[in-house]
Design an enzyme around this catalytic site. Structure first.
Site, PDB file in Angstrom:
ATOM      1  N   HIS A 193       1.041  -1.385  -0.176  1.00  0.00           N
ATOM      2  CA  HIS A 193      -0.091   0.091   0.137  1.00  0.00           C
ATOM      3  C   HIS A 193       0.595   1.406   0.502  1.00  0.00           C
ATOM      4  O   HIS A 193       0.672   2.490  -0.803  1.00  0.00           O
ATOM      5  CB  HIS A 193      -1.325  -0.239   1.302  1.00  0.00           C
ATOM      6  CG  HIS A 193      -1.954  -1.185   0.803  1.00  0.00           C
ATOM      7  ND1 HIS A 193      -2.671  -1.833  -0.038  1.00  0.00           N
ATOM      8  CD2 HIS A 193      -2.989  -1.601   2.001  1.00  0.00           C
ATOM      9  CE1 HIS A 193      -3.108  -2.436   0.217  1.00  0.00           C
ATOM     10  NE2 HIS A 193      -3.425  -2.273   1.141  1.00  0.00           N
ATOM     11  N   CYS A 500      -2.156 -11.349 -18.343  1.00  0.00           N
ATOM     12  CA  CYS A 500      -2.346 -10.648 -17.633  1.00  0.00           C
ATOM     13  C   CYS A 500      -0.715 -11.123 -16.756  1.00  0.00           C
ATOM     14  O   CYS A 500      -0.242 -12.391 -16.986  1.00  0.00           O
ATOM     15  CB  CYS A 500      -3.316 -10.351 -16.800  1.00  0.00           C
ATOM     16  SG  CYS A 500      -3.913 -12.719 -15.890  1.00  0.00           S
TER      17      CYS A 500
END
Length: 580
Positions: A193, A500
């Site tokens: 984060h 991906c």
């Protein structure tokens, strides 16, 4: 002068004064015992700290949403949920009564145990939640202390480069943004984060710098290169001049990429490549339009479950899917059903730890049929309003398990009276799936190559090693040959195929994948500008030459050979073959 090599997590260049930051640590709380009569007084202190922390998180979230974006602000939703959870307050209260320890000690014991349980799962999302738990605990420690929660990072001298063991999300967003120029940490990674917030705030950052704090003892000036992942302590005049030159090139390239972002993603010869987004939560959909992407190629739904105390309801799930579908218009939105395993799953699920470790992805979902069917129902209900939704099953290894899942979709679609057939795809992530590919393709509308897991299971290697870049992990000829085989099989059966994973977001690998025949890349939105820029500067012939070179080269030497193929204007921007 000393040079350190780490992991580049937020591009950019920073030079300035070293500021060493040591955050409050849950494991460094001084153990203080209390008497029975003091328990309720300590509990009142805890409740007051919780109230202040909840109010603070609400303000921080609003500020981040306004200054940076809703996607980044949503990081603090998990913090608010933990702080508001009555279980936390009750458990800490019990700890005070039973162990006769002060609020700080009882809190530290509870949050460390909670964070340890999350981190031991081995799941990336759970590890991030463990970081969130420690962040919440540290925030409460600050509010229990005399400074009433004020962070030392709130006021910094000009041109500060923060040195830390690690940074929590609240510490990152609470920094004095006017005066901080860069971040260097010993731990953390590109998906943390703190790294996400650093990129969003445009603060250059490098993590994985082993021995950073020990080296900083007598250092005052540094040069931080967030593009290459390097840090120079007490630089020479020559290093300063080179640094300034690289920074000018980087700033020019960023300007060019921003100007090109509204252009179609196509090669110089006109070959079109679809560029889609990888997202982790509903709030990330804003990035799709921001970066002019062609839809969502991978919506990872695990976070919805991992951050919940119980299984999310149909309305909660559908709200997330509806938001994503509405934001993308007619472009596809690919919902990957949850990808869990025996050793990594939501805390509300009861899973026998003695179960086979092979239970993962689609196999795990089929064993958890009630939870799986609930997710399928939520997706189908959203698809009734938004026909651009697609389903993607993770870790498919055989046609028999795929058929079982497809039968469930059919049953749910009939029960919900869905009038159109949803496109359904399978992720190809193991050698077993490659061998079963013809039978898998017969049953699906598209396939997506999960290059992260395919690399791990094909090469038996740890892709998380801090000493390797994404390109170096993905350049193994066997992996590239496996991808080429998948593409060739799909093309023969006229089955659309995309790729991906983190490697697709690497510009060098993106060019190689296009050379292997891939025409759909699902990437991290933050990396989309450099991928688009790279592809628009390549011809199909150059991409094919790069792929052929990589397939036949020693992985350790491939990057040097690729330099002769990629156009000169790309080499410096992509920092190919760079050194500290």
């Amino acid at each position: 002068m000393k040079a350190l090599r780490g992991i580049a997590v937020s591009p950019g260049y920073a030079n300035g004064n070293v500021v060493v930051y040591r955050s409050p640590m849950l494991d460094a709380v001084e153990r203080r015992t209390i008497s029975t009569d003091e328990v309720e007084g300590e509990f009142k202190r805890l409740c007051a700290a919780l109230d202040r922390a909840i109010e603070e998180v609400s303000v921080v979230r609003q500020q981040v949403a306004a200054d940076v974006g809703e996607s980044e602000a949503s990081i603090f939703d998990a913090h608010a949920a933990m702080l508001s959870d009555p279980v936390l307050k009750d458990h800490v209260h019990v700890g005070m009564r039973e162990n006769l320890v002060c609020a700080e000690v009882a809190l530290a014991d509870e949050m460390q145990a909670f964070a340890k349980g999350l981190a031991s799962s081995g799941n990336d999302y759970m590890s991030e939640l463990a970081m969130d738990a420690r962040d919440v605990g540290n925030r409460l420690l600050r509010h229990l202390s005399l400074d009433e929660g004020k962070s030392p990072l709130a006021e910094l001298p000009p041109h500060s480069v923060i040195f830390a063991r690690d940074l929590m999300p609240s510490e990152t967003v609470g920094m004095d943004r006017k005066n901080v120029t860069g971040i260097a940490t010993e731990s953390g990674g590109p998906t943390s984060h703190a790294a996400i917030l650093a990129r969003s705030l445009a603060i250059p950052a490098v993590t994985g710098l082993n021995g950073l704090l020990d080296s900083a003892a007598s250092v005052s000036i540094c040069l931080l290169d967030g593009a290459r992942g390097s840090l120079v302590l007490d630089p020479s005049d020559l290093q300063r001049r080179r640094f300034v030159g690289r920074r000018r090139k980087f700033e020019l390239s960023q300007s060019l990429m921003r100007l090109m972002e509204r252009e179609v993603c196509q090669l110089r010869n006109g070959t079109c490549v679809k560029l889609l987004a990888n997202i982790n939560q509903g709030s990330d959909v804003d990035l799709v339009g921001e970066h002019n992407l062609d839809g969502i190629g991978l919506y990872r739904t695990e976070l919805m479950y991992l951050s919940a105390h119980s299984a999310p309801s149909h309305p909660i799930q559908s709200r997330h899917y509806n938001r994503a579908a509405a934001a993308c218009g007619d472009n596809p939105v690919t919902i990957r059903t949850f990808d869990f395993a025996v050793e990594k799953h939501p805390l509300f699920l009861s899973v026998d730890p003695s179960s086979s470790l092979e239970l993962r992805g689609l196999r795990f979902a089929l064993r958890q049929s009630r939870l799986f069917k609930s997710q399928l129902r939520a997706i189908v209900r959203s698809a009734k309003k938004f026909p651009n939704l697609r389903i993607l099953f993770p870790m498919v290894t055989g046609w028999w398990e795929l058929k079982e899942a497809l039968d469930l979709v059919k049953v749910v679609s009939e029960e919900e009276q869905l009038e159109h057939k949803m496109p359904i795809g399978a992720m190809i992530e193991t050698p077993a799936a490659i061998f079963a590919l013809p039978e898998i393709i017969e049953q699906v509308d598209f396939i997506s190559i999960g290059c992260n897991d395919l690399a791990q299971y094909t090469l038996a290697m740890d892709r998380s090693s801090p000493g390797q870049t994404i390109s170096e992990c993905s350049l193994h000829p066997s992996l590239l040959r496996a991808i080429r085989q998948i593409v060739e099989t799909a093309d023969r059966e006229n089955c659309p195929v995309g790729i991906c994973g983190e490697a697709a977001s690497d510009p060098i690998m993106a060019g190689i994948f296009v050379g292997l025949g891939i025409r759909e890349l699902s990437v991290s939105p933050a990396r989309a500008p450099v991928v688009r820029y790279t592809l628009r500067h390549l011809t199909l012939a150059e991409a094919k030459r790069a792929a052929d070179c990589a397939i036949h080269a020693d992985p350790s030497a491939a990057m040097g050979e690729l330099q002769t193929i990629f156009p000169p204007e790309l080499r410096s921007i992509l920092a190919m073959g760079s050194r500290v």
